[in-house]
Design a protein around this motif. Structure first.
Motif, mmCIF file in Angstrom:
data_model
loop_
_atom_site.group_PDB
_atom_site.id
_atom_site.type_symbol
_atom_site.label_atom_id
_atom_site.label_comp_id
_atom_site.label_asym_id
_atom_site.label_seq_id
_atom_site.Cartn_x
_atom_site.Cartn_y
_atom_site.Cartn_z
ATOM 1 N N SER A 176 -39.457 58.587 31.007
ATOM 2 C CA SER A 176 -39.451 57.385 31.851
ATOM 3 C C SER A 176 -39.659 56.125 31.038
ATOM 4 O O SER A 176 -39.496 55.006 31.554
ATOM 5 C CB SER A 176 -40.548 57.495 32.925
ATOM 6 O OG SER A 176 -41.837 57.467 32.321
ATOM 7 N N ALA A 177 -40.031 56.266 29.745
ATOM 8 C CA ALA A 177 -40.293 55.117 28.863
ATOM 9 C C ALA A 177 -39.183 55.013 27.833
ATOM 10 O O ALA A 177 -38.659 56.029 27.370
ATOM 11 C CB ALA A 177 -41.640 55.276 28.164
ATOM 12 N N PRO A 178 -38.805 53.777 27.422
ATOM 13 C CA PRO A 178 -37.708 53.602 26.458
ATOM 14 C C PRO A 178 -37.966 54.286 25.130
ATOM 15 O O PRO A 178 -37.035 54.780 24.493
ATOM 16 C CB PRO A 178 -37.607 52.089 26.291
ATOM 17 C CG PRO A 178 -38.198 51.535 27.541
ATOM 18 C CD PRO A 178 -39.302 52.467 27.936
ATOM 19 N N LEU A 179 -39.242 54.334 24.679
ATOM 20 C CA LEU A 179 -39.550 54.902 23.366
ATOM 21 C C LEU A 179 -40.053 56.341 23.451
ATOM 22 O O LEU A 179 -40.438 56.925 22.436
ATOM 23 C CB LEU A 179 -40.588 54.032 22.654
ATOM 24 C CG LEU A 179 -40.164 52.579 22.397
ATOM 25 C CD1 LEU A 179 -41.297 51.804 21.723
ATOM 26 C CD2 LEU A 179 -38.902 52.530 21.545
ATOM 27 N N GLY A 180 -40.085 56.876 24.646
ATOM 28 C CA GLY A 180 -40.591 58.241 24.805
ATOM 29 C C GLY A 180 -39.686 59.268 24.135
ATOM 30 O O GLY A 180 -38.474 59.107 24.062
#
Length: 528
Positions: free
Chosen positions: A435-439
């Motif tokens: 759900s996070a851009p850098l995940g």
């Protein structure tokens, strides 16, 4: 023989010596001619010079011709155009069973059978030749002859001479030739038939065609028998039938029962295991029939055998697939029922419940697609993993890392892991690393000692806190998956990211462990 004699004498003058020699020569020639006439060697005599000749026919001129005609084996005759016989030789009289004296003056038409009367009249009018049927005198039967008539004087045609040839012997020879040809034709047909049967026997290579006499000695052994059973005909013709029976069938007297049934019913049809020359077993279909002569006497038995090992395996596989399909349909329905009931029960709202149920059913469908492509014999773990994360790759494919050896999972385990990965990926996309851009997400698995260990680890996503209560997804993974895998599944909600470790025993495809009581074989815990 015709002799020509010329006597030319000079006027009374004293003959010179050369003239005397000439007179002596002419006298010798005249004496020679007279001797020839006395001996019957001369038919006609020509008297006169070069310009005044006279031909004299002697009374015995036709004697030699008459003798020749009387010696003929064919009948010779002279008739007038009314058919009256003026002359007939001895051969003609013999053919008609009469005498020459009775023949002369009699109408020849009396000897002509009614069916040949028209042909005879045509010969009297025009001459020529034809085959006619003649009746012998005194009802001595009929015979076929060729009658040839020629007009002696073409201008008036009153007299005809002819030759009669008896065709009885010719027709007899023709019949003998025809009979011989018929016999040869029958023999040729038999040879052709035998050759056709031989070609049929040798061409039926998919069938073992065998025959034995009453002593079980082999009399027929075709190429198909050699191909299926392994023994060549050269080893068996005239020898005992080979040992193709299994130990169990020998002990049960199967061969004797088959022959008894064959004699009782006229045929015996069996399917059983038989042995080849090398000892290998095969499943066969055998038709056995008695061999009898035209009088019904039993002379042996005929066996027609076919190798049905592949067909039997195919039938068994088809039966297994039908049973497996029935089993999987039931389990799939149970799985859908369980997913629907628990999803809707734990959903905060109907809308959320509908969306969650749709996602889970789609995941189940994709897993089924993989198994269907593999004929439900199993699926590669790498393909199951790729299928679960493919919707979340986006443009940055490096954020999701998968790694592990090639490992083929049985159908039950493949479905279970596919559903677990679907739940983990959905949760990660909503609340976790995806759900996070850098995940980032790492999925790594190992396979050692028939045990598979899969680790799901999320990083660099939102801060994670343990849920206040376990949802359906967590229970699906930790309970259902563990039961299906015969191992363990644990979820750790670490602050840095969710970590899920799954272990299970990998059996051969189709032989996975069964769940505990209350669990369906391939599905999930059923809900009442």
């Amino acid at each position: 023989m015709t002799s020509q004699t010329s006597l030319a004498l000079s006027p009374a003058a004293a003959p010179r010596s050369d003239e005397l020699s000439e007179l002596r020569l002419q006298l010798a020639e005249a004496l020679e001619t007279l001797d020839a006439i006395r001996n019957g060697e001369v038919d006609a005599l020509v008297v006169g010079g070069d310009h005044n000749r006279q031909v004299y026919t002697l009374e015995t001129a036709d004697r030699s011709y008459r003798l020749l005609i009387e010696q003929m084996t064919d009948g010779a005759l002279m008739i007038d155009r009314d058919g009256a016989v003026l002359y007939g030789n001895r051969a003609l009289a013999d053919m008609l069973r009469t005498t020459t004296g009775r023949l002369i003056g009699k109408g020849f038409g009396a000897f002509v059978a009614p069916e040949s009367a028209q042909d005879f009249q045509r010969l009297l009018q025009k001459g020529g030749k034809a085959e006619v049927v003649l009746a012998r005198r005194g009802d001595a039967g009929t015979f076929v002859a060729q009658l040839s008539l020629t007009k002696m004087d073409p201008r008036d045609g009153r007299l005809l001479c002819g030759v009669l040839t008896d065709l009885t012997a010719t027709y007899a020879q023709a019949r003998e030739v025809a009979d011989a040809r018929s016999v040869l034709a029958v023999e040729a047909a038999h040879r052709e038939s035998d050759e056709r049967y031989r070609l049929i026997l040798e061409g039926a290579s998919d069938y073992a065609i065998m025959a034995t006499d009453l002593d079980e000695k082999v009399t027929i052994w075709n190429a198909g028998a050699q191909q299926i059973l392994g023994w060549p005909a050269s080893e068996l013709i005239g020898r005992a039938f080979p040992a193709i029976w299994t130990v169990e069938d020998i002990a049960a007297g199967a061969d004797e029962r088959e022959r008894a049934l064959c004699l009782e019913s006229g045929r015996a049809e069996e399917e059983r295991w038989h042995l080849r020359k090398d000892g290998a077993s095969f499943w066969s279909h055998t038709l056995m029939m008695p061999l009898r002569k035209d009088d019904g006497r039993l002379i042996g038995f005929l066996r027609i055998l076919r190798d049905r090992t592949a067909q039997r395996a195919s039938d068994e596989k088809q039966s297994l697939l039908v049973n497996e399909l029935n089993h999987r349909v039931k389990n799939t329905l149970a799985t859908v029922q369980s997913i629907a009931a628990q999803t809707l029960r734990s959903a905060p709202s109907a809308e959320q419940g509908r969306a969650a149920l749709e996602e889970r059913l789609l995941a189940l469908s994709r897993a089924h697609d993989v198994l269907t492509r593999e004929s439900w014999e199993g699926a590669e773990l790498s393909e199951i993993v790729a299928l679960a994360v493919s919707p979340y790759l986006g443009s940055d494919v490096a954020r999701i890392v998968t790694h592990g050896p090639s490992l083929r999972l049985p159908p039950r385990m493949a479905l279970a892991i596919a559903m677990a990965l679907q739940e983990l990926a959905t949760n990660a996309a909503k609340y976790g690393a995806l759900s996070a851009p850098l995940g980032r997400l790492s999925i790594v698995w190992t396979h050692e000692a028939r045990v598979v260990r899969l680790r799901w680890e999320e990083k660099d996503g939102p801060l994670v806190a343990p849920p206040l209560r376990r949802g359906f997804g967590s229970r699906l993974i930790e309970r259902s998956l563990a039961a299906e895998l015969g191992g363990e599944a644990a979820i750790d909600f670490a602050p840095t990211g969710v970590v899920c470790v799954i272990t299970g025993a990998v059996e051969a495809p189709g032989k996975g462990p069964r769940g505990p009581a209350g669990w369906s074989g391939d599905g999930y815990q059923q809900v009442a």
